[in-house]
Motif scaffolding. Structure first.
Motif, PDB file in Angstrom:
ATOM      1  N   ARG A 187       0.811  -1.227   0.000  1.00 21.22           N
ATOM      2  CA  ARG A 187       0.000   0.000   0.000  1.00 21.22           C
ATOM      3  C   ARG A 187       0.838   1.268   0.000  1.00 21.22           C
ATOM      4  N   ILE A 219      -2.130   0.311  15.735  1.00 23.89           N
ATOM      5  CA  ILE A 219      -2.160  -1.082  15.283  1.00 23.89           C
ATOM      6  C   ILE A 219      -0.710  -1.552  15.244  1.00 23.89           C
TER       7      ILE A 219
ATOM      8  N   GLN B 232     -11.273  -5.435  19.712  1.00 27.62           N
ATOM      9  CA  GLN B 232      -9.996  -4.991  19.110  1.00 27.62           C
ATOM     10  C   GLN B 232      -9.860  -5.496  17.671  1.00 27.62           C
ATOM     11  N   PRO B 235     -10.795  -2.612  14.616  1.00 26.46           N
ATOM     12  CA  PRO B 235      -9.776  -1.750  13.980  1.00 26.46           C
ATOM     13  C   PRO B 235      -8.715  -2.544  13.230  1.00 26.46           C
ATOM     14  N   ILE B 236      -8.400  -3.736  13.704  1.00 25.42           N
ATOM     15  CA  ILE B 236      -7.409  -4.554  12.994  1.00 25.42           C
ATOM     16  C   ILE B 236      -7.941  -4.931  11.608  1.00 25.42           C
ATOM     17  N   ASP B 239      -7.931  -1.920   9.292  1.00 23.63           N
ATOM     18  CA  ASP B 239      -6.573  -1.669   8.792  1.00 23.63           C
ATOM     19  C   ASP B 239      -6.196  -2.670   7.703  1.00 23.63           C
ATOM     20  N   ARG B 240      -6.533  -3.929   7.906  1.00 20.96           N
ATOM     21  CA  ARG B 240      -6.153  -4.955   6.930  1.00 20.96           C
ATOM     22  C   ARG B 240      -6.893  -4.817   5.619  1.00 20.96           C
TER      23      ARG B 240
END
Lengths: 326, 326
Positions: A187, A219, B232, B235-236, B239-240
């Motif tokens: 990315r 993160i 949790q 958000p992980i 992001d992924r």
């Protein structure tokens, strides 16, 4: 002549559409297969018409959109990063693989096998939050040059594939990257290099944790691979993330075999593309026996499954964008 | 009057833009917070302006976009499916949880705890390929009615949230679902119910395998959870899959706390929304002590973190789309 601009637009727009969308591709079977396919699936009312929502194209990255020799560029980053980490704290070089990486000794590292390589990748890609990691990748891409070409790695992308990505997007496709490379790594340059936004980059993922440090959530990249986006993993990742079967898939190695198979086995018109590295002079020539990007079974399947094999030497007028300027 | 249509367009378009985009929302703090936020981030040249690429909004599903009582609808599907499977092969009901599900005995199933529930979910969601599974979900959604409302589950979506999703998309946002629910389950109805396409649905994922059966490749759903998209994990997953931090997040429970925290802790203007179930008459009323959709810590954090708490009873003129027609 108040509306002159309108007539100009009406005259110019069809002209643009008729211009060759793939100028770096020589006329031949590959180019014909691509253009015929795109025209067929976008022809309203045609038998092969697909709605824009169905126009999903997926591409491998290493060896398909950019070079991958002498080793995956992300692996070169990992080695450089372990060397940098070892300079700050020599105790991290506690295994043969990490010692070799810390010393920049590539042959010694390769001798440790896949297990050793994964260890180096794990150390290089953990213990850091995503934003800080991506800043390091960006800096590395800016500062490092490829040993053979002297170019920055993210400039070693294939001009004909850039034209193909643009042509597909101009034809209403969504263009995804589906690569064994790390999603955070790719990315950093995918949007600038390929015009592919972050949410259309699918890759391997490491373990991660969500932490609040000094009141600020981050993160964190943790050791261990959460998902390896290679071979059978590619169609699985496509299903999980996109949720639709693509109608076009492009790859260059046996790691892409299942993605091409999954894509082209669907109903209706489909296109599978295999980049065959046949150009030792302008890029590299390798296939069945290569330690990187091995293309063996997929090359055998191409004929039976009617995939187009792109002969890099014969089909591409130029390989890299910087060749255009020279 | 050759260009009359142009003047009509110019007159009508601003009129449409000025119409209330959120008619099912009563005037009040929640609606003001939403409209102020959207106007601020879309005002070109304004201090809070965000490019369309940055306009990412994420929403939980259960209890945020549709109801979740008396239990997550996907769990009700899983129980029905296990009962159906047990009819064909009684030997699958080999544990107390599976026996309870096979008998449709919900209290007995709940008594087996989270472990029992996960066992039922695993059995209901494996041993079948994705396409066949989704056909079963579609049929179940069509044939099954909610015990309290008598409505199909995918009609029990919140009209004010549908308006919010449309308003955001009309304002250049990408609207994502980020839910603990299964990604294959949600995609069956998300596009029709919410206007959210498959690739913008993020959820929990089970293990999967890629197999070629009688020459036809399939993605098989396997037992075991690959990723739990809750707390949790949200958000992980963001992001992924998305790779960008959203600027708006909406949820309704402590499972959404980290997603709201991650979203609103970013730089620049952000919006956190918490749907508070306060309407025992039109929907349900529950929060700190609920066994489903527990809203406790996140409710405490809302004040400190300046999240907007949506009071379902006070803020929403109507709850369900079918209330509009009645």
């Amino acid at each position: 002549m108040k509306y002159l601009w309108l007539y100009i637009v009406l005259l110019v727009v069809p002209g643009l559409a008729l211009a060759d969308p793939l100028p770096s591709w020589r006329d031949g079977a590959s180019k014909t297969a691509i253009v015929d396919f795109v025209e067929a699936v976008t022809e309203v009312g045609g038998a092969d018409y697909r709605t824009p929502g169905e126009r999903i194209a997926v591409f491998d990255n290493d060896g398909t959109l950019w070079s991958e020799q002498p080793a995956y560029f992300q692996l070169l980053f990992a080695v450089d990063r372990v060397a940098e980490m070892a300079k700050a704290d020599a105790s991290i070089a506690k295994s043969p693989a990490l010692k070799a990486a810390a010393a920049g000794d590539f042959p010694a590292l390769l001798a440790t096998g896949v297990k050793g390589l994964l260890e180096v990748v794990a150390v290089a890609h953990s213990g850091i939050d995503v934003a800080a990691y991506q800043a390091k990748v960006a800096l590395w891409l800016e500062e490092t040059r490829h040993k053979k070409t002297g170019k920055r790695y993210h400039k070693m992308v294939y001009q004909p594939m850039l034209e193909l990505l643009s042509y597909l997007r101009d034809s209403g496709f969504k263009t995804y990257i589906v690569s064994g490379g790390g999603v955070h790594f790719m990315r950093v340059f995918a949007e600038e290099a390929y015009g592919v936004p972050p949410e259309q980059v699918i890759g391997s993922t490491g373990e991660a944790s969500y932490k609040v440090i000094d009141g600020k959530p981050v993160i964190m990249k943790e050791p261990g691979i959460a998902f390896l986006d290679d071979k059978q993993g590619k169609p699985i990742a496509i299903d999980r993330v996109i949720g639709l079967r693509p109608i076009l898939a492009g790859g260059n190695s046996d790691g892409d075999l299942h993605m091409l198979q999954w894509t082209t086995a669907g109903e209706g018109r489909r296109l599978g593309l295999l980049v065959h590295h046949t150009d030792a002079e302008r890029e590299w020539a390798y296939d069945r026996k290569s330690h990187i990007g091995k293309l063996d079974k997929a090359l055998d399947m191409a004929k039976a499954d009617n995939w187009s094999v792109i002969d890099m030497k014969a089909d591409w007028r130029v390989v890299f964008p910087y060749d255009l300027a020279e």
